[in-house]
Design an enzyme around this catalytic site. Structure first.
Site, short mmCIF file in Angstrom:
data_model
loop_
_atom_site.label_atom_id
_atom_site.label_comp_id
_atom_site.label_asym_id
_atom_site.label_seq_id
_atom_site.Cartn_x
_atom_site.Cartn_y
_atom_site.Cartn_z
N GLY A 57 0.75 -1.54 -0.14
CA GLY A 57 0.45 0.09 -0.32
C GLY A 57 0.84 1.14 0.26
O GLY A 57 0.15 2.56 -0.53
N TYR A 58 1.99 1.09 0.36
CA TYR A 58 3.21 2.21 0.20
C TYR A 58 3.08 3.01 -1.39
O TYR A 58 3.59 2.34 -1.92
CB TYR A 58 4.56 1.92 0.39
CG TYR A 58 4.38 1.83 1.78
CD1 TYR A 58 2.93 1.96 3.18
CD2 TYR A 58 5.58 0.87 2.65
CE1 TYR A 58 3.37 1.49 4.49
CE2 TYR A 58 6.13 0.92 3.44
CZ TYR A 58 4.25 0.81 4.68
OH TYR A 58 4.83 0.90 5.96
N SER A 59 2.33 4.48 -1.66
CA SER A 59 2.25 4.98 -2.75
C SER A 59 2.35 4.35 -3.73
O SER A 59 2.41 4.40 -4.86
CB SER A 59 3.99 5.17 -2.96
OG SER A 59 4.64 5.88 -1.53
N GLY A 60 0.60 3.35 -3.45
CA GLY A 60 0.06 2.47 -4.63
C GLY A 60 0.97 1.41 -4.57
O GLY A 60 0.45 1.60 -5.69
N GLY A 61 1.99 1.02 -4.48
CA GLY A 61 2.80 -0.37 -4.89
C GLY A 61 4.14 1.06 -5.24
O GLY A 61 5.14 -0.85 -5.70
#
Length: 327
Positions: free
Chosen positions: A52-56
């Site tokens: 989930g970090y920066s949308g992958g």
């Protein structure tokens, strides 16, 4: 660098873990690369990530950075939070964990994760389902060790019991929130980890920036997570949080050490901790945390720092036993 062992795994890691939550967000790809190379130069071989970090994007950047040295680093990622609009693109079901892991491996350009975290507790999925799914992924060789973040101690203990009963892979690593103003992990999670020989890599050692010297009872910076992010604003909203920050900042100044450095060193000195997760938006922030490697955190100094914030109450209501009183 004095490397440490993660619980009972035999895997040796640096006493600091570098968290990549800023990759692709607060830190662009160039700055992410600069920070990665700096921590590698310092001897850090342990990197924490999540899908989930920066949308992958954080996984993709980290994957590019480790491409030439995959066998020299220990990497993690996580799954639970939504990865799309589909109703099943979330949670800890076998269906989602399998699909989420394949997507993470593709973004990171690797065939396995060293540790795979369930990122939160899923009230809709039985613990047995999740533990069995993680064991299946381990048997496939896609993960080496299951891990858990943001679960209560009773939930972790229940999962360990299921693993023992069914002869399934058990959690090997725990990731709780832990810092000088959020010490709840000391009550049950850290004792459980020591009793079960689990590794512990706590996140948010600086309290979202609260323990960097920028905050106080009448002091707020112009920018920062606590003032910009509603989640952090709510997390650190108590007056007592800022009173602790004032005491801690003054204590660090009296000893000629930066607050961020001391905050990380205090966590490192806890015998239940494997490696605090440090993160940064830039190299300047990063250096303050790396300096914790050079702090001589004696038992006396750690006790003095601990006294700057309230010790959480014990797990039972028999508080008199804490004072040495008998029945």
């Amino acid at each position: 660098m004095n490397y440490v062992t993660v619980g009972s795994t035999g895997v040796r890691v640096s006493p600091l873990c570098f968290g990549t939550m800023s990759f692709g967000g607060d830190a662009d790809e160039d700055m992410s690369g600069q920070m990665y190379r700096r921590v590698r130069d310092a001897g850090i071989n342990f990197f924490d990530c999540a899908n989930g970090y920066s949308g992958g994007e954080a996984e993709r950047i980290l994957g590019k950075l480790i491409a030439g040295s995959r066998d020299e680093v220990v990497i993690t990622s996580k799954a639970y939070f939504p990865t799309g609009a589909d109703t099943n693109a979330r949670g800890l079901s076998r269906r989602h964990l399998t699909r989420a892991l394949d997507a993470s491996l593709e973004r990171m350009g690797t065939d396995r994760l060293d540790f795979y975290f369930v990122h939160a507790f899923d009230n809709d999925t039985p613990i047995e389902e999740t533990v069995e799914a993680l064991d299946h992924l381990r048997r496939q060789g896609k993960i080496l060790y299951p891990a858990v973040s943001n679960w209560a101690a009773w939930q972790i203990a229940t999962a360990l019991g299921v693993s023992a009963r069914e002869h399934l892979a058990r959690f090997a690593l725990v990731q709780p929130m832990y810092n000088l103003v959020r010490r709840q992990a000391e009550v049950e999670i850290l004792p459980l980890a020591r009793a079960e020989n689990l590794g512990v890599i706590p996140y948010s050692p600086l309290g979202g920036g609260l323990l960097t010297g920028k905050y106080g009872t009448g002091k707020r910076p112009g920018t920062g997570r606590i003032v910009e992010n509603d989640r952090y604003t709510a997390r650190y909203s108590l007056d007592s949080d800022y009173e602790t920050a004032d005491r801690f900042t003054a204590f660090a100044a009296d000893r000629g050490v930066k607050p961020a450095t001391l905050a990380v060193a205090w966590i490192m000195a806890n015998p239940a901790i494997t490696a605090p997760i440090i993160g940064a938006r830039n190299l300047t922030q990063l250096e303050d945390s790396l300096d914790a490697l050079d702090v001589d955190m004696t038992p006396e100094l750690r006790e003095q720092v601990s006294a700057l914030s309230p010790t959480p109450p014990p797990a039972t209501d028999r508080t008199e036993t804490q004072r040495g009183l008998s029945d």
